[in-house]
Design a protein around this motif. Structure first.
Motif, short mmCIF file in Angstrom:
data_model
loop_
_atom_site.label_atom_id
_atom_site.label_comp_id
_atom_site.label_asym_id
_atom_site.label_seq_id
_atom_site.Cartn_x
_atom_site.Cartn_y
_atom_site.Cartn_z
N ARG A 104 -0.03 4.15 6.71
CA ARG A 104 -0.10 5.59 7.00
C ARG A 104 0.99 5.99 8.00
N GLY A 105 1.20 5.17 9.04
CA GLY A 105 2.24 5.48 10.02
C GLY A 105 3.63 5.44 9.40
N LEU A 106 3.89 4.44 8.56
CA LEU A 106 5.19 4.36 7.89
C LEU A 106 5.41 5.56 6.99
N ALA A 107 4.36 5.95 6.26
CA ALA A 107 4.47 7.09 5.36
C ALA A 107 4.75 8.38 6.12
N GLU A 108 4.15 8.53 7.30
CA GLU A 108 4.34 9.75 8.09
C GLU A 108 5.82 9.95 8.45
N LEU A 109 6.51 8.89 8.79
CA LEU A 109 7.92 9.02 9.15
C LEU A 109 8.83 9.00 7.93
N LEU A 110 8.52 8.18 6.96
CA LEU A 110 9.39 8.09 5.79
C LEU A 110 9.35 9.36 4.93
N SER A 111 8.24 10.08 4.97
CA SER A 111 8.11 11.28 4.15
C SER A 111 8.68 12.53 4.81
N ILE A 148 0.85 -1.21 0.00
CA ILE A 148 0.00 0.00 0.00
C ILE A 148 0.88 1.24 0.00
N LEU A 149 1.92 1.23 0.82
CA LEU A 149 2.82 2.37 0.95
C LEU A 149 3.45 2.74 -0.39
N ARG A 150 3.86 1.74 -1.15
CA ARG A 150 4.56 2.01 -2.42
C ARG A 150 3.64 2.62 -3.47
N ARG A 151 2.35 2.60 -3.24
CA ARG A 151 1.40 3.25 -4.16
C ARG A 151 1.13 4.70 -3.76
N MET A 152 1.69 5.14 -2.63
CA MET A 152 1.52 6.52 -2.18
C MET A 152 2.54 7.43 -2.87
N PRO A 153 2.22 8.72 -3.03
CA PRO A 153 3.15 9.65 -3.69
C PRO A 153 4.52 9.67 -3.01
N GLY A 154 5.56 9.53 -3.80
CA GLY A 154 6.93 9.60 -3.31
C GLY A 154 7.43 8.37 -2.60
N MET A 155 6.62 7.31 -2.55
CA MET A 155 6.99 6.12 -1.79
C MET A 155 7.22 4.90 -2.69
N GLY A 211 12.01 13.46 6.75
CA GLY A 211 13.32 13.04 7.22
C GLY A 211 13.69 13.63 8.57
N GLN A 212 13.37 14.89 8.81
CA GLN A 212 13.72 15.51 10.07
C GLN A 212 12.96 14.87 11.23
N LYS A 213 11.66 14.66 11.04
CA LYS A 213 10.88 14.03 12.10
C LYS A 213 11.38 12.61 12.37
N ARG A 214 11.72 11.91 11.30
CA ARG A 214 12.20 10.54 11.44
C ARG A 214 13.49 10.51 12.27
N MET A 215 14.43 11.40 11.97
CA MET A 215 15.69 11.41 12.70
C MET A 215 15.50 11.86 14.14
N GLU A 216 14.67 12.86 14.37
CA GLU A 216 14.42 13.33 15.73
C GLU A 216 13.75 12.25 16.57
N THR A 217 12.80 11.55 15.98
CA THR A 217 12.11 10.48 16.70
C THR A 217 13.08 9.36 17.05
N GLY A 218 13.93 8.98 16.10
CA GLY A 218 14.92 7.94 16.35
C GLY A 218 15.91 8.33 17.43
N ARG A 219 16.40 9.56 17.38
CA ARG A 219 17.36 10.02 18.39
C ARG A 219 16.71 10.05 19.78
N ARG A 220 15.47 10.52 19.84
CA ARG A 220 14.76 10.56 21.12
C ARG A 220 14.62 9.14 21.70
N GLY A 221 14.28 8.20 20.85
CA GLY A 221 14.16 6.82 21.30
C GLY A 221 15.49 6.26 21.78
N ARG A 222 16.55 6.59 21.07
CA ARG A 222 17.88 6.09 21.45
C ARG A 222 18.29 6.62 22.81
N GLU A 223 18.06 7.90 23.08
CA GLU A 223 18.43 8.47 24.37
C GLU A 223 17.60 7.87 25.50
#
Length: 471
Positions: free
Chosen positions: A403-410, A285-292, A412-424
């Motif tokens: 939808r959740g995957l698309a929110e983070l994959l689309s 489903i994700l791969r049929r979304m714009p830019g994915m 980049g800044q939110k994806r990196m911030e979320t990952g860093r927050r989780g790591r800490e």
């Protein structure tokens, strides 16, 4: 307990005591399992804290993705336990015969065969083990107790799960030890038993809960689940989340391939219960979304014989969906392979169909700063809420996951911030060191009041409060 400035220093319990702890760990027949990894890491960290922790395999040798901390021998060997259940002859065999049947290669083979047997066909055998000192495997119980008495002299004995609760009374009575029982996901197996075995198993476990000084669940969700399931007061169940090794957090991140396609990662056992088929549908489903359209799905994990046909059907589905170039299975990975795998994905998801009791793989992904997208079920809820390292999908379906995957994959800044927050968050709350310190509090509290439950001793609480309920 003195934990001030713990670092790698000695951490003592009540009155400055260093404990002798016997951790019984159930092998998984050659599979790397989350409970084995947890017990193996716990033993290593308790030793680093200055305590005498002995890790004792049951059923089969342990297999983990890090250095093995277990003792050399296996107790309650799968072959002997089965034969003593099946025939009175093997309840009277001399030790050298039992020794032959406990050879590691034979136990691994028996484990692989046993893993292919549906729980519904094991009902009478399961009940025989649950009866403990009243069951047909008393010879195995006596050998274990004699070893503990002469070689270990434990002050604490930790049972790997409620399936071994039949041993608790004898261990407590004959060794004078505190008995702690871990609760790590056994409800899945119990629910798969047919009737009347399912109800009888629950009755036997509930009837033995008074023989246990403390229960430890691997999440608040599972503590609440088992309090109801086994009719145990919630205050008797402490919560100690799994932890990940510090080196998984600290290791330098593998450089990403320049201009590479975004990737969704799955790292867990390959089986229907972990939801890989649902994730595949979500990626479609994700791969049929714009830019994915270039998003890939990378998969790693143990594939047992029981699920090979299911996985081949999944591969056929990949081909029907035209996703051959987007799907990659790299096989089972060791510790370094796990780190390298996680460094190649941008978002992580294991949309398990049954509520998870532990969710260790969630913490592993976050340790590498990879944000997660998960169903809002089981331990996933508290792990995501406490780390801030991902998104929860309201409904555990493919559309919600996409939808959740698309929110983070689309973004980049939110994806990196979320990952860093989780790591800490993992660094400060969910390492194996944190896990060991919290288990020490449970052991300490269990000794403070043998019959009052964990919550009655020195502020260590169960699923509803603080103390051992970290973080």
């Amino acid at each position: 307990m003195d934990v001030a400035g713990a670092g790698r220093a000695v951490v003592t319990c009540r009155g400055g005591a260093r404990l002798r702890i016997a951790i019984l760990a159930a092998g998984a027949g050659g599979m790397i399992c989350g409970s084995c990894m947890r017990d193996n890491a716990l033993a290593g960290e308790l030793r680093a804290c200055g305590h005498d922790a002995v890790l004792i395999p049951l059923y089969s040798p342990l297999r983990t993705d890090t250095a093995d901390n277990s003792s050399s021998g296996v107790f309650y060997g799968a072959v002997n336990v089965w034969l003593q259940y099946a025939s009175g002859l093997f309840r009277r065999t001399p030790r050298f015969v039992d020794w032959l049947l406990d050879r590691p290669w034979l136990l691994r083979l028996a484990g692989r065969i046993g893993a292919q047997t549906p729980p519904a066909k094991l009902g009478d055998f399961v009940l025989s083990v649950l009866r403990g000192e009243d069951g047909p495997q008393t010879k195995e119980m006596r050998r274990l107790i004699d070893f503990l008495r002469t070689d270990v002299k434990p002050e604490v004995v930790s049972l790997p799960n409620a399936m071994f609760i039949g041993l608790a009374g004898a261990l407590r009575r004959e060794l004078g030890a505190r008995v702690v029982c871990e609760l790590t996901g056994e409800d899945i197996f119990l629910d798969a038993l047919g009737e009347p075995h399912r109800s009888e198993a629950r009755r036997l476990i509930s009837g033995r809960t008074g023989d246990v000084d403390a229960f430890v669940a691997t999440s608040r969700y599972y503590a609440q689940r088992m309090a109801e399931y086994l009719d145990v007061p919630a205050e008797r169940i402490a919560v100690v989340h799994p932890g990940v090794p510090q080196r998984l957090i600290d290791a330098p991140r593998t450089a990403a391939e320049a201009g590479g396609a975004l990737a969704v990662g799955y790292l867990a056992r390959i089986c229907p219960q972990k939801g890989l088929d649902r994730l595949l549908e979500a990626v479609g489903i994700l791969r049929r979304m714009p830019g994915m359209s270039e998003v890939r799905l990378r998969v790693a994990g143990y594939l047992g014989a029981m699920h090979r046909r299911w996985f081949e059907m999944l591969r056929q589905r990949v081909r029907r969906l035209g996703l051959e170039e987007a799907f990659e299975y790299v096989g089972e990975v060791d510790f370094e392979g796990k780190r390298e795998f996680l460094d190649t994905v941008d978002v992580f998801s294991v949309p398990a169909t049954h509520p998870e009791a532990k969710g260790t793989y969630v913490l592993e992904a976050l340790a590498r700063a990879v944000p997660v997208v998960l169903p809002a079920t089981g331990a996933f809820v508290e792990l995501v809420e406490q780390t801030g390292g991902g998104l929860l999908c309201g409904a555990p379906d493919a559309q919600g996951l996409a939808r959740g995957l698309a929110e983070l994959l689309s973004d980049g800044q939110k994806r990196m911030e979320t990952g860093r927050r989780g790591r800490e968050a993992v660094r400060t709350m969910f390492t194996t060191r944190h896990m060991a310190l919290r288990m020490l509090e449970v052991y300490d509290a269990a000794g403070g009041q043998r019959t009052g439950g964990v919550g009655a001793a020195e502020g260590v609480s169960g699923s509803g409060g603080r103390g051992a309920d970290y973080p």
